[in-house]
Design a protein around this motif. Structure first.
Motif, PDB file in Angstrom:
ATOM      1  N   TRP A  18      -3.230   7.143   1.112  1.00 51.61           N
ATOM      2  CA  TRP A  18      -3.443   6.498  -0.186  1.00 51.61           C
ATOM      3  C   TRP A  18      -4.826   5.907  -0.386  1.00 51.61           C
ATOM      4  CZ3 TRP A  18      -4.549   1.345   0.309  1.00 51.61           C
ATOM      5  CH2 TRP A  18      -4.115   0.702   1.470  1.00 51.61           C
TER       6      TRP A  18
ATOM      7  N   ASN B  63      -7.279   8.743  -1.151  1.00 54.29           N
ATOM      8  CA  ASN B  63      -6.861   9.363  -2.415  1.00 54.29           C
ATOM      9  C   ASN B  63      -7.214   8.497  -3.614  1.00 54.29           C
ATOM     10  OD1 ASN B  63      -5.847  11.524  -1.007  1.00 54.29           O
ATOM     11  ND2 ASN B  63      -3.701  10.970  -1.231  1.00 54.29           N
ATOM     12  N   ASP B  64      -6.999   7.187  -3.491  1.00 58.30           N
ATOM     13  CA  ASP B  64      -7.344   6.283  -4.592  1.00 58.30           C
ATOM     14  C   ASP B  64      -8.848   6.312  -4.879  1.00 58.30           C
ATOM     15  OD1 ASP B  64      -4.693   5.597  -4.769  1.00 58.30           O
ATOM     16  OD2 ASP B  64      -5.008   3.439  -4.536  1.00 58.30           O
TER      17      ASP B  64
ATOM     18  N   ASN C  47      -0.670   7.611  -3.268  1.00 55.79           N
ATOM     19  CA  ASN C  47      -1.536   6.679  -3.994  1.00 55.79           C
ATOM     20  C   ASN C  47      -0.806   5.344  -4.138  1.00 55.79           C
ATOM     21  OD1 ASN C  47      -2.138   9.561  -5.522  1.00 55.79           O
ATOM     22  ND2 ASN C  47      -3.992   8.316  -5.345  1.00 55.79           N
TER      23      ASN C  47
ATOM     24  N   GLY D 213      -3.728   3.300  -8.030  1.00 55.55           N
ATOM     25  CA  GLY D 213      -4.307   4.643  -8.002  1.00 55.55           C
ATOM     26  C   GLY D 213      -3.486   5.643  -8.786  1.00 55.55           C
TER      27      GLY D 213
END
Length: 280
Positions: free
Chosen positions: A79, A82-83, A225, A229
């Motif tokens: 996460w 990805n964010d 996320n 996000g």
């Protein structure tokens, strides 16, 4: 004799703990590679130097530029990186025709850095110096981070290694070095609002995943996320279908709407995410 036996038992226990730690590292990391090993440092600096080379080429472009610095500080899970990449996509949608100079640090690694260099104080400071020497008042700085945090510290974990604390003031000092530059800040953590008063100024636009007193959500080990996000991601996907020009205020307002919906559906205490819009 009894003291000798106790001493021997103590030594055996220490050896057993050490072996367990090594075995865990081997299972989690594939092999025991430390951040001080020549292989690790070679990979780290190779990735970083590649980013610098791309940046040097981009700085020669005469038109106004976007300098983007992203910190995915929580490793071993998806996460955080990805964010940070979603925030990068948001900037690219707001400034579709401007050249980007990107520096992204990500602690998502197994035993070696992969696509991005892992966070390192010296490399981070070097990056800030690089940008400060080249950025002009015609350019824009976008800086973001994603991790766990409390009101005073942001967590830093490289891969699955033991996590460390980074003072919130570290990012405040970075951001305040660019007080003459239009700056966009995306703070993705629990208690992110604790940064707000430390960086407030008229030419700064920022969004915080939670107020200083509240937690944000979605940062579980298996999450792709965070709620924050995911909200960004949903807004950007919707915007791609609309195919219209957008600005930060539009994105931030829609992100907050989606976060409130997600938190209401989950029945959690609201994070009280908020944003401020600068004058520029």
């Amino acid at each position: 004799r009894r003291e000798i036996k106790l001493r021997v038992r103590e030594i055996k226990m220490k050896i057993k703990k050490l072996f367990g730690a090594l075995l865990t590292a081997f299972i989690l990391n594939g092999c025991v590679t430390t951040t001080n090993s020549p292989e690790y440092r070679s990979k780290l600096f190779s990735l970083y130097n590649s980013a610098v080379e791309d940046a040097i080429v981009a700085t020669k472009i005469s038109e106004p530029k976007i300098y983007l610095i992203g910190y995915a500080l929580w490793g071993g899970e998806d996460w955080s990186e990805n964010d940070v990449l979603v925030f990068k996509q948001a900037a690219e949608m707001v400034y579709p025709r401007k050249p980007f100079i990107n520096f992204i640090f990500s602690n998502k690694e197994i035993n070696l850095p992969t696509k991005y260099p892992s966070f390192n104080h010296w490399l981070s400071d070097r990056t800030i110096d690089f940008v400060r020497k080249r950025i002009t008042t015609d350019d824009i700085l976008v800086i973001n981070y994603s991790s766990h945090a409390n009101q005073n510290y942001i967590s830093v974990r490289v891969g699955t290694k033991k996590w460390k604390s980074l003072p919130v003031g570290y990012f405040a000092r970075i951001i305040n070095r660019f007080s003459d530059i239009e700056t966009i800040v995306i703070a993705d953590s629990c208690h992110a609002g604790a940064l707000s008063d430390k960086i407030a100024r008229t030419n700064l636009t920022a969004i915080f995943a939670a107020s200083a007193e509240r937690k944000s959500f979605g940062c579980t080990p298996l999450s792709n996320n965070t709620f924050f996000g995911s909200a960004f991601k949903q807004v950007l996907e919707q915007q791609k279908r609309n195919d219209k020009n957008i600005d930060w205020e539009y994105i931030f307002s829609k992100v907050l709407e989606r976060i409130r919906d997600m938190e209401s559906n989950e029945g959690v205490i609201p994070s009280e995410a908020f944003y401020v819009i600068g004058e520029n």
